[in-house]
Design an enzyme around this catalytic site. Structure first.
Site, PDB file in Angstrom:
ATOM      1  CE1 TYR A   1      11.830 -37.620 -15.765  1.00 16.67           C
ATOM      2  CE2 TYR A   1      13.833 -37.812 -17.072  1.00 16.67           C
ATOM      3  CZ  TYR A   1      12.946 -38.351 -16.148  1.00 16.67           C
ATOM      4  OH  TYR A   1      13.166 -39.586 -15.625  1.00 16.67           O
TER       5      TYR A   1
ATOM      6  CG  MET B   1      -2.827  -7.042   9.379  1.00 13.09           C
ATOM      7  SD  MET B   1      -1.135  -6.686   9.005  1.00 13.09           S
ATOM      8  CE  MET B   1      -1.249  -6.221   7.305  1.00 13.09           C
TER       9      MET B   1
ATOM     10  NE  ARG C   1       3.665 -44.510  -7.733  1.00 18.67           N
ATOM     11  CZ  ARG C   1       2.949 -43.548  -8.294  1.00 18.67           C
ATOM     12  NH1 ARG C   1       2.047 -43.833  -9.226  1.00 18.67           N
ATOM     13  NH2 ARG C   1       3.125 -42.292  -7.942  1.00 18.67           N
TER      14      ARG C   1
ATOM     15  CG  ASN D   1       7.355 -39.110  -2.846  1.00 18.05           C
ATOM     16  OD1 ASN D   1       7.457 -37.896  -2.923  1.00 18.05           O
ATOM     17  ND2 ASN D   1       6.442 -39.800  -3.502  1.00 18.05           N
TER      18      ASN D   1
ATOM     19  N   GLY E   1      -8.094  -6.748   4.247  1.00 16.90           N
ATOM     20  CA  GLY E   1      -8.997  -6.843   5.383  1.00 16.90           C
ATOM     21  C   GLY E   1      -8.460  -7.627   6.574  1.00 16.90           C
TER      22      GLY E   1
ATOM     23  CE  LYS F   1      -3.751  -0.541   2.527  1.00 12.24           C
ATOM     24  NZ  LYS F   1      -4.331  -0.760   3.858  1.00 12.24           N
TER      25      LYS F   1
ATOM     26  NE  ARG G   1      -5.944  -4.810  -3.127  1.00 11.88           N
ATOM     27  CZ  ARG G   1      -6.507  -4.673  -1.940  1.00 11.88           C
ATOM     28  NH1 ARG G   1      -5.787  -4.403  -0.891  1.00 11.88           N
ATOM     29  NH2 ARG G   1      -7.803  -4.788  -1.788  1.00 11.88           N
TER      30      ARG G   1
ATOM     31  CB  CYS H   1       9.650 -39.917 -10.617  1.00 12.34           C
ATOM     32  SG  CYS H   1      10.558 -41.058  -9.569  1.00 12.34           S
TER      33      CYS H   1
ATOM     34  CG  HIS I   1      -5.677 -43.197   1.284  1.00  6.46           C
ATOM     35  ND1 HIS I   1      -6.838 -43.483   0.608  1.00  6.46           N
ATOM     36  CD2 HIS I   1      -4.705 -43.936   0.701  1.00  6.46           C
ATOM     37  CE1 HIS I   1      -6.583 -44.374  -0.336  1.00  6.46           C
ATOM     38  NE2 HIS I   1      -5.292 -44.669  -0.288  1.00  6.46           N
TER      39      HIS I   1
ATOM     40  CD  GLU J   1      13.550 -45.048  -4.337  1.00  5.32           C
ATOM     41  OE1 GLU J   1      12.508 -44.489  -4.011  1.00  5.32           O
ATOM     42  OE2 GLU J   1      13.587 -46.096  -5.007  1.00  5.32           O
TER      43      GLU J   1
ATOM     44  CB  SER K   1      14.197 -41.249 -11.980  1.00  3.93           C
ATOM     45  OG  SER K   1      13.008 -40.596 -11.615  1.00  3.93           O
TER      46      SER K   1
ATOM     47  NE  ARG L   1      -5.371   3.374   3.796  1.00  5.84           N
ATOM     48  CZ  ARG L   1      -5.404   3.511   2.476  1.00  5.84           C
ATOM     49  NH1 ARG L   1      -4.770   4.520   1.885  1.00  5.84           N
ATOM     50  NH2 ARG L   1      -6.049   2.629   1.742  1.00  5.84           N
TER      51      ARG L   1
ATOM     52  N   GLY M   1      13.859 -40.107  -6.624  1.00  2.18           N
ATOM     53  CA  GLY M   1      12.616 -40.445  -5.934  1.00  2.18           C
ATOM     54  C   GLY M   1      12.607 -39.657  -4.641  1.00  2.18           C
TER      55      GLY M   1
HETATM   56  P1  ADP Z   1      -7.684  -2.431   3.827  1.00  3.11           P
HETATM   57  O1  ADP Z   1      -6.244  -2.762   3.758  1.00  3.11           O
HETATM   58  O2  ADP Z   1      -8.448  -3.322   4.728  1.00  3.11           O
HETATM   59  O3  ADP Z   1      -8.288  -2.231   2.478  1.00  3.11           O
HETATM   60  P2  ADP Z   1      -7.422   0.434   4.052  1.00  3.11           P
HETATM   61  O4  ADP Z   1      -6.242   0.941   4.779  1.00  3.11           O
HETATM   62  O5  ADP Z   1      -7.307   0.437   2.562  1.00  3.11           O
HETATM   63  O6  ADP Z   1      -7.761  -1.020   4.594  1.00  3.11           O
HETATM   64  O7  ADP Z   1      -8.637   1.320   4.537  1.00  3.11           O
HETATM   65  C1  ADP Z   1      -9.969   0.923   4.667  1.00  3.11           C
HETATM   66  C2  ADP Z   1     -10.895   1.887   3.957  1.00  3.11           C
HETATM   67  O8  ADP Z   1     -10.717   3.228   4.385  1.00  3.11           O
HETATM   68  C3  ADP Z   1     -10.678   1.909   2.453  1.00  3.11           C
HETATM   69  O9  ADP Z   1     -11.926   1.978   1.819  1.00  3.11           O
HETATM   70  C4  ADP Z   1      -9.910   3.173   2.228  1.00  3.11           C
HETATM   71  O10 ADP Z   1     -10.133   3.698   0.954  1.00  3.11           O
HETATM   72  C5  ADP Z   1     -10.460   4.081   3.305  1.00  3.11           C
HETATM   73  N1  ADP Z   1      -9.447   5.073   3.677  1.00  3.11           N
HETATM   74  C6  ADP Z   1      -8.231   4.836   4.169  1.00  3.11           C
HETATM   75  N2  ADP Z   1      -7.543   5.988   4.362  1.00  3.11           N
HETATM   76  C7  ADP Z   1      -8.357   6.985   3.997  1.00  3.11           C
HETATM   77  C8  ADP Z   1      -8.212   8.410   3.945  1.00  3.11           C
HETATM   78  N3  ADP Z   1      -7.077   8.991   4.309  1.00  3.11           N
HETATM   79  N4  ADP Z   1      -9.250   9.119   3.512  1.00  3.11           N
HETATM   80  C9  ADP Z   1     -10.404   8.512   3.129  1.00  3.11           C
HETATM   81  N5  ADP Z   1     -10.608   7.188   3.155  1.00  3.11           N
HETATM   82  C10 ADP Z   1      -9.588   6.417   3.577  1.00  3.11           C
HETATM   83 MG    MG Z   2      -7.731  -1.053   1.108  1.00  2.00          MG
HETATM   84 MG    MG Z   3      10.584 -44.971  -3.504  1.00  2.00          MG
END
Ligand code: ADP
Ligand code: MG
Ligand code: MG
Length: 909
Positions: A885, A110, A596, A802, A108, A28, A372, A865, A490, A779, A798, A99, A800
């Site tokens: 191979y 952290m 085998r 495992n 989502g 980020k 991203r 293998c 298994h 092996e 070859s 953030r 083996g």
């Molecule tokens: P995640 O990694 O879970 O996507 P983010 O850090 O991207 O978390 O933030 C969660 C939400 O808050 C996202 O929708 C992001 O766009 C919004 N957000 C984060 N920082 C700001 C900011 N400075 N101003 C407005 N919205 C923000």
């Molecule tokens: Mg985000």
């Molecule tokens: Mg064997």
């Protein structure tokens, strides 16, 4: 003071960091910096590096604050300068978000806190400044909610409880008799703030902090802490993200999507993440902040008109309603849309990959908050890479590297019809043990599976767990469901090998073999009822769901062609039957790396002759039984050689401990007694005689051939005769005869002589010849050490891996389930060495064996293998040690082809 730079600023189209600094700044942070550099509007801020997170875990809170205090203050000053406002000021306040952001995106997982810097005074000041009381109080209550949760730890006490803040909101909504959050009045929001603060005090014993700086430090440290929360840990485990990496912290000026009807927030993809279609798409909400879009509280609207129309069809919304109630951004705010469209194009062109972006509009002005490389399905992955290549945006090598080999798996198995799956009811959930889609009638026993399948019925084999005896039933089943067992049980391993859908360890299922019933949460399903399994998600559905064949032409075919163009190693398959051989060939296998022979002795009457051979008193007895086995073996080989015509087939001589074949049940012992004309007691005694304490290190591999040479002789004859028979029909077979478990030259040499003498004899008898090779598995660790000697006689190696892994670690693979999971949990091992080749240890033996073998025989053909032959990181290793191979199960052939090409490309860089 140290010279390490710990804080990187960005803002106003300038930045200290850039895109390739993901390791330090997190994904980020690096991209926020990069977006500034290329002139995309981004609120100013700064990034505290991932290294500080590591320092924090090492040194603790106080030392780390000391280390970065002045840099953070400087960062805030920079934000203030650009925003022309002041952090914590009551007249002209500046708010920030704090953030998280690791190297690899962990969406989502952290924590993030918005609207930081608010207290009663600042709220009043901001209200005066904006003249928008509702917005200010909405922001304040959101802030207390997020901060109270993330930093102060006010969370639901158990998983059944609802969020304490949401509970307060629900309560107030009830009192005020309103349904939506947006219906709450300013006074209601003020009331919420009071109740929130009270709840925090009551439940945590602490006052909610009013000092913005105290708030800021609390949030920064909480983000560091969130690296170690349970969800993040679990996600890392699932995605093989190392624990050491740590998260960066981004502190950024707030922009507000909740300032009224010219404000809003949204997320978008530059291409379709499910199909790869080159279509800008996404969702937005007016007068909303941050995560409201994903939270599902309100129905988000589509960004493009095209997307909006498609959505309306799926959601059964009339065109009239769509236009009035849910217009697209394109229709609603054409100017902002135009700017956003230009930016998304700019970002994709810049990163040369599909982007997943977050944006916010504050009173008609557009801000980008994140970009991203978008997560995508296997299908979208392949299509996007091939499209970008066609569009001339990336070259062939880049296109190949854009595809994650393991994700190809999704494309290789039958899939549920998209429409049908939506209507289906989920019965239970287990582990996604082997991908694919299966639908069929329930049977609980392997022999029933065979019987029903023979009648043309589609069956799903449901077992508490499976064992080798169920193999044939598994083979004819559409899919396999087990109540017990993990990803390496298994059922799971065998199903993956077969490319068959499997859901394992569905713990909620109770199976009663006696009544032939399966119970799930009080509902019982009986033999013959239809169920469906999704091996990609682990879901078990009630009833029959239509499936469709995957499409492997088009982009997939093109990718495979490209891979072959750039690879050095080629890919073979491990296959014991003509059917598997054909599947693998269709997937591009260039031969069989491991055929085998043992399973050939299990089927039908063969097991009786086999048992006769094993239980015989002397060579004469054994030869008599082997004579019966010869034509059967020959026929098996003909089938496989024919399926693999013109391509090499490595046949391994008999390998498993003999006692695996002998009858242990009373009934079978009786049968053998009759067959051999001796008493059951005598059979019993022989069986006991064959018992071994350590069968995997016992009488097996070439030790069998060296104690009972007539077995090798029979197998060599069957192979050579089969090849000659085919030659007569104009079909070319290329056998490579492989001796298992060699540990010394002599051990191999004696086997080699038997094979060559037998071949010569057959050539003589038939007055005809074929070409063949004789080589060995490597092996046993000793074989790798004396590989130079073994190569004097062996024409190919070859690995083996495992057995080599088993013997190098001294871990019994069959018993490793007891300790491996614990070892991985405790970090003693980073991964299961039976799945991913241990390059550090076992890899040395592979490398050494290859090198030493080639000092004797420079052109020695070398392959692998073991299961590792289809695992991408192991394939890359095989390339580096110079193998010719890799060989893997049929359904992993495309994965290995791609991994091999990637290894070659990375090698050139
Ligand atoms: P995640 O990694 O879970 O996507 P983010 O850090 O991207 O978390 O933030 C969660 C939400 O808050 C996202 O929708 C992001 O766009 C919004 N957000 C984060 N920082 C700001 C900011 N400075 N101003 C407005 N919205 C923000
Ligand atoms: Mg985000
Ligand atoms: Mg064997």
């Amino acid at each position: 003071m140290s010279e390490t730079k710990r804080v990187y600023k960005f803002g106003n189209k300038a930045a200290e960091g850039k895109a390739d600094m993901k390791n330090l700044l997190g994904g980020k942070g690096a991209n926020l910096a990069e977006m500034n550099r290329i002139g995309v509007p981004v609120p100013p801020g700064f990034t505290i590096t991932t290294e500080v997170c590591t320092e924090y875990n090492l040194l603790g809170k106080d030392k780390v604050i000391k280390l970065i205090k002045s840099d953070v203050e400087d960062g805030i000053a920079n934000i203030e300068k650009i925003m022309n406002s002041k952090f914590g000021d009551s007249k002209n306040p500046c708010l920030v978000s704090v953030r998280s952001g690791a190297r690899a995106s962990m969406p989502g997982m952290m924590d993030t806190i918005l609207n930081l810097g608010l207290n009663e005074e600042v709220v009043a000041g901001l209200a005066r400044k904006t003249g928008n009381e509702r917005f200010v109080w909405d922001s304040y209550r959101r802030f207390i909610q997020m901060y109270g949760d993330v930093v102060m730890g006010l969370k639901p006490e158990s998983k059944e409880d609802i969020d304490p803040f949401e509970e307060i909101i629900d309560h107030l909504k009830e009192q005020k008799k309103v349904v939506n959050d947006t219906d709450l009045k300013v006074d209601d929001l003020k009331e919420l703030v009071i109740r929130f603060r009270k709840a925090v005090k009551e439940k945590t014993g602490k006052d909610f902090p009013d000092d913005p700086w105290e708030q800021l430090w609390g949030a920064i440290l909480a983000v560091f802490d969130s690296w170690n929360n349970d969800r993040a840990k679990f996600y890392r485990k699932l995605n093989n993200i190392p624990e050491e990496w740590g998260t960066a912290v981004n502190v950024q000026a707030m922009v507000f999507g909740n300032m009224g009807n010219t404000s809003g927030t949204g997320v978008a993809f530059t291409r379709d993440a499910a199909t790869g279609e080159n279509l800008f798409n996404g969702e937005y909400l007016i007068n909303a902040q941050g995560e409201d879009v994903v939270a599902g509280i309100r129905t988000p609207q589509q960004i493009t008109k095209e997307g909006s129309k498609r959505w309306a069809v799926l959601a059964s919304v009339s065109e009239e309603d769509r236009k009035n109630k849910y217009p697209s951004l394109e229709e609603n705010m054409p100017e902002i849309y135009k700017e956003l469209d230009e930016i998304q194009q700019k970002l994709e062109d810049h990163y040369k990959d599909m982007q997943d972006i977050e944006f916010t509009m504050q009173e008609g002005k557009l801000w980008l908050l994140q970009t991203r490389n978008g997560k995508r399905t296997g299908a979208a992955m392949v299509k996007t890479s091939m499209d970008l290549l066609t569009e001339g945006k990336i070259d062939e090598k880049t296109a190949i590297l854009r595809n994650e080999p393991n994700k190809l798996d999704e494309l290789l198995h039958r899939v549920f019809d998209k429409g049908a799956i939506k209507k289906a009811r989920v019965l239970a959930k287990g582990l996604p043990a082997s991908p694919g889609a299966a639908t069929g009638q329930i049977v609980f026993f392997a022999d029933d599976a065979e019987e029903w399948a023979a009648k043309g019925k589609k069956v799903v084999l449901v077992r508490i767990e499976t064992s080798p005896e169920d193999l044939r039933g598994m083979n004819v089943a559409q899919g396999i469901l087990t109540a017990r067992g993990g990803m390496t049980s298994h059922a799971a391993v065998v199903a993956r090998g077969m490319g068959k859908c499997c859901v394992s360890g569905a713990g909620a299922i109770r199976i009663d073999y006696k009544t032939r019933l399966m119970n799930v949460d009080g509902k019982s399903v009986k033999e013959g009822d239809w169920i469906s399994l999704n091996g990609t998600t682990g879901e078990v559905y009630d009833g029959q769901i239509a499936t469709v064949d995957p499409d492997l032409s088009g982009d997939f075919g093109k990718l495979m062609e490209l891979a072959d163009k750039h690879t050095r190693m080629y890919v073979r398959t491990n296959a014991d039957t003509p059917k598997d051989a054909r599947i693998a060939r269709n997937f591009g296998a260039k031969g069989i790396g491991l055929c085998r022979t043992e399973h050939m002795f299990f089927e039908g009457d063969r097991i009786i002759s086999m048992r006769e051979m094993i239980l015989a008193d002397d060579e004469t007895g054994r030869r008599k039984a082997l004579k019966e086995l010869l034509p059967i073996q020959r026929e098996d080989f003909e089938g496989i050689f024919e399926a693999m015509h013109d391509l090499p087939v490595t046949v391994r001589l008999l390998d498993p401990p003999l006692h695996e074949f002998v009858p242990h049940e009373d009934e079978n012992q009786q049968e053998m007694a009759v067959e051999m004309g001796i008493t059951k007691e005598q059979i019993k005694a022989k069986v006991e005689d064959l018992h071994e304490f350590n069968p995997m290190l016992g009488h097996r591999g070439c030790r069998l051939g060296n104690t009972y040479p007539e077995i090798s002789e029979m197998q060599a004859r069957a192979i050579i005769e089969a090849a000659l028979n085919l030659k007569k029909k104009g079909i070319r077979a290329i056998p490579e005869i492989m001796v298992p478990l060699t540990g010394s030259l002599k051990e191999f040499q004696i086997q080699e002589e038997i094979i060559r003498q037998t071949a010569e004899k057959v050539f003589e008898e038939r007055k005809d010849k074929i070409d063949y090779l004789v080589g060995t598995m490597i092996e046993v660790p000793r074989a790798a050490l004396v590989a130079d000697k073994i190569a004097e006689k062996a024409e190919f190696f070859s690995f083996g891996t495992n057995d080599l892994t088993q013997m190098t670690f001294g871990y019994s693979r069959d018993d490793s389930g007891k300790f491996l999971p614990v070892y991985i949990d405790k970090g003693i091992l980073k991964y299961d060495p039976f799945q991913i080749l241990d390059q550090e240890g076992v890899g040395q033996l592979v490398d050494m064996g290859t090198k030493r073998g080639r000092t004797t025989r420079p052109k020695l053909k070398v392959g692998i293998c073991g299961e590792h032959g289809g695992e991408p990181s192991s394939v890359e290793f095989c390339h580096r040690v110079g193998m010719d191979y890799v060989s893997c199960s049929p359904y992993r052939v495309p994965i290995a082809r791609l991994a091999a090409a990637q290894a070659a490309i990375k090698d050139q860089k």
